[in-house]
Write an enzyme that holds these catalytic residues in place. Structure first.
Site, PDB file in Angstrom:
ATOM      1  CB  CYS A  78      -1.030  -0.042   1.247  1.00 47.68           C
ATOM      2  SG  CYS A  78      -2.511   1.011   0.703  1.00 47.68           S
ATOM      3  CG  HIS A 172      -2.817  -3.104   4.051  1.00 47.49           C
ATOM      4  ND1 HIS A 172      -1.962  -2.262   4.619  1.00 47.49           N
ATOM      5  CD2 HIS A 172      -3.728  -2.236   3.485  1.00 47.49           C
ATOM      6  CE1 HIS A 172      -1.908  -1.007   4.176  1.00 47.49           C
ATOM      7  NE2 HIS A 172      -3.240  -0.951   3.635  1.00 47.49           N
ATOM      8  CD  GLU A 174       0.532  -4.939   5.713  1.00 53.24           C
ATOM      9  OE1 GLU A 174       0.330  -5.431   4.737  1.00 53.24           O
ATOM     10  OE2 GLU A 174       0.292  -3.406   5.721  1.00 53.24           O
TER      11      GLU A 174
END
Ligand code: GLN
Length: 199
Positions: A78, A172, A174
């Site tokens: 991002c 994302h 993560e």
């Protein structure tokens, strides 16, 4: 083998946790000294205007560029994708690392309320769809030579790319439980640092 996570702002803790879950050492990077002995670099999601400014303030730009020149793999998610891009095509002046030959449209999906999750088909990660979480993410509008598209959303817009050892996603990974993207990144790191296999 150690992976450095740029920890100036944004989702750095989540990246550190993902890498550690995969059994690899992760280090929070805030100063150039932290980059010694690093085999891979992650630039997290967050706010690219803030991250780029802090990268300059803490004199991290040149050392990061040198690592990339030495084929150290990078992953940007991002805002991290924006920080790696050559062209951010936005009216806001951003001094990015210019390592990845793409043009991004920041906030292409609109505002925070327009955040969404969608299943992505990412062949390099296997057949199972990958959960793509988009939070004011960018879209890749142009890719230069040597940039491979690794994921698109349903309407065909590009949301993940790879240029050699540089990997970037508009979403994302993560923030999700699925660790396959981080695993794929660590494979790049292992390929670049063959001796790391012995550790
Ligand atoms: N819109 C943000 C930017 O321009 C990125 C958002 C994110 O990382 N979730 O930097």
């Amino acid at each position: 083998m150690k992976v450095g996570v740029l920890s100036l702002q944004g989702t750095f803790i989540e990246h550190v946790n993902a890498i550690r879950k995969l059994g690899v050492d992760a280090l929070e990077v805030r100063k150039p000294e932290n980059l010694h002995g690093i085999s891979g670099v992650i630039i997290p999601g967050g706010e690219s205007t803030v991250i780029t400014r802090l990268m300059h303030y803490y004199r991290l730009v040149e050392p990061l560029k040198r690592l990339a020149e030495n084929s150290v793999p990078f992953l940007g998610t991002c805002a991290g994708m924006i920080c790696l891009s050559k062209d951010v095509g936005s009216p806001v002046e951003l001094e990015t690392l210019e390592l990845l030959d793409i043009r991004v449209n920041r906030n292409a999906f609109g505002r925070q309320v327009a955040s969404f999750e969608t299943e992505l088909n990412i062949p390099v990660l296997g057949e199972k769809p990958f959960p793509g979480l988009f939070i004011r993410g960018p879209v890749v509008e142009h890719t230069g030579d040597g940039v491979e598209v690794i994921a698109r959303i349903d309407d065909g817009r590009i949301v993940a790319v790879q240029q050699g050892n540089i990997l970037a996603t508009a979403f994302h990974p993560e923030l999700m439980e699925d660790l396959r993207l981080h695993q794929y990144f660590l494979q790049l790191v292992l390929k670049t640092v063959p001796e790391a296999r012995l550790l």
